[in-house]
Scaffold this active site. Structure first.
Site, PDB file in Angstrom:
ATOM      1  N   CYS A 135       0.830  -1.214   0.000  1.00 37.90           N
ATOM      2  CA  CYS A 135       0.000   0.000   0.000  1.00 37.90           C
ATOM      3  C   CYS A 135       0.857   1.254   0.000  1.00 37.90           C
ATOM      4  O   CYS A 135       1.419   1.640   1.037  1.00 37.90           O
ATOM      5  CB  CYS A 135      -0.938  -0.009   1.207  1.00 37.90           C
ATOM      6  N   CYS A 167      -0.416   4.105   2.237  1.00 31.39           N
ATOM      7  CA  CYS A 167      -0.148   3.898   3.671  1.00 31.39           C
ATOM      8  C   CYS A 167       1.340   4.077   3.984  1.00 31.39           C
ATOM      9  O   CYS A 167       1.698   4.725   4.955  1.00 31.39           O
ATOM     10  CB  CYS A 167      -0.560   2.487   4.104  1.00 31.39           C
ATOM     11  N   ASP A 168       2.219   3.482   3.184  1.00 38.84           N
ATOM     12  CA  ASP A 168       3.635   3.387   3.556  1.00 38.84           C
ATOM     13  C   ASP A 168       4.570   4.287   2.749  1.00 38.84           C
ATOM     14  O   ASP A 168       5.747   4.405   3.094  1.00 38.84           O
ATOM     15  CB  ASP A 168       4.108   1.928   3.404  1.00 38.84           C
TER      16      ASP A 168
END
Ligand SMILES: Cc1cc2nc3c(=O)[nH]c(=O)nc-3n(C[C@H](O)[C@H](O)[C@H](O)COP(=O)(O)OP(=O)(O)OC[C@H]3O[C@@H](n4cnc5c(N)ncnc54)[C@H](O)[C@@H]3O)c2cc1C
Length: 310
Positions: free
Chosen positions: A135, A138-139
């Site tokens: 992701c 997200c990261d």
């Protein structure tokens, strides 16, 4: 929720699930939706959605997922956080077991989508969360000014690659075929990004590090040559495995674990439907997932009213 009996129970809070919830509620049916993680499904992680018909200006994936949810809640959908772990679909009403108890429903719509498929190479499990991710939204911020790679050649891979250009020093897209599968417009957008480069006809054989990821071992399929590509982040976007593990034995599944359906999205069990990426032959788009949710809810409504198909 545990001691209630619902007209419609929907498993999964992604686009298919909320579209089904909207239509079932507007048909006057007592409807509950169960979501094991974050409401919104996969699209909540997309930086930008530019291909949802009617939204010509585009929309962030998160905002689209929020609007789908709010629209269904406005008409009375009950959305609950719970993971479905087992089902008894031949009973009447059907029994759905969740992480917080069992509940009953006269019809069930499976809209559980899929989870990212792993590469299955040495080191991947060890470095997941230490450089290997699925992701970018997200990261991605963890890899400020560092080189990263994305594995895959579809829409998701290129969307993730474009997202990563906001953080990384370079983004290498690694794809095993000579041609990318992503939509033409997305390919053009990725190719126009100066930070994005492509390693085609190339596979990842292993990932290596010293506690944190340092490199992907890549193989050129044309020459067979292997080398280390230095990366701090590796984003795996090679597809999704359907979330049907708990259905084995309860419903027939195809070789890939998807649920076979007919054109009304009916499964082999009466009163049980499947919508979105979880079903066989899905086009794996938000618009098609939403269309599936609508179709499944209409089919469930007609089933409950013993009307048959139009
Ligand atoms: C980064 C990214 C970018 C994308 N970009 C686009 C795009 O631009 N345009 C486009 O059309 N599509 C795009 N897609 C694809 C799109 O997001 C999916 O096709 C769509 O979300 C599928 O919807 P769905 O409802 O079938 O499943 P999902 O979105 O996967 O939702 C299923 C939900 O069910 C839940 N669930 C699963 N099992 C259970 C269980 N046992 N109990 C309870 N809950 C459960 C999951 O947690 C999940 O929230 C993108 C996907 C990604 C990852």
């Amino acid at each position: 929720m545990a001691d209630q009996s619902w007209d419609v129970l929907i498993v999964g809070g992604g686009p298919a699930g909320f579209a089904a919830g909207l239509y079932a509620c507007r048909a006057g049916l007592r409807t509950v939706l169960l979501e094991k993680a974050t409401f919104g499904g996969q699209i909540a992680n997309a930086e930008r959605v530019e291909n949802y018909p009617g939204l010509a200006e585009g929309i962030s994936g998160y905002d689209l997922s929020l609007q789908l949810r709010q629209h269904a809640l406005k008409y009375g959908l009950r959305a609950v956080t719970a993971e479905v772990t087992a089902v008894a679909l031949r009973e009447d009403p059907k029994v759905v077991t969740t992480s917080s108890g069992a509940t009953r429903a006269r019809t069930v719509i499976f809209a559980g989508g899929g989870d990212p498929q792993p590469l299955g190479v040495p080191g991947e499990a060890k470095y997941t969360g230490k450089g290997v991710s699925t992701c970018a939204t997200c990261d991605g911020p963890l890899f400020q000014d560092q080189p990263v790679a994305v594995v895959g050649g579809g829409d998701t891979a290129l969307d993730e690659a474009i997202t990563l250009t906001a953080y990384a020093s370079s983004v290498t897209v690694i794809h095993r075929r000579r041609e990318l599968r992503a939509a033409h417009a997305l390919q053009e957008k990725a190719r126009a990004e100066p930070k994005v480069q492509f390693l085609l006809e190339t596979t990842v054989q292993a990932v290596r590090g010293d506690g944190l990821l340092q490199a992907a071992v890549v193989q050129d399929l044309a020459t067979g040559e292997e080398r280390e590509l230095p990366v701090a982040g590796l984003f795996v976007c090679i597809g999704h495995a359907p979330n049907t593990g708990y259905l084995a034995g309860a419903l027939p599944l195809d070789k890939g674990g998807h649920i076979p359906v007919n054109l009304w999205l009916e499964t082999a069990a009466p009163g049980v439907f499947a919508a979105g990426e979880i079903r066989q032959h899905s086009a794996k788009q938000v618009a098609t997932a939403v269309g599936d949710g609508v179709t499944a809810a209409i089919a469930a409504t007609r089933y409950l009213r013993s009307e048959g198909h139009p």
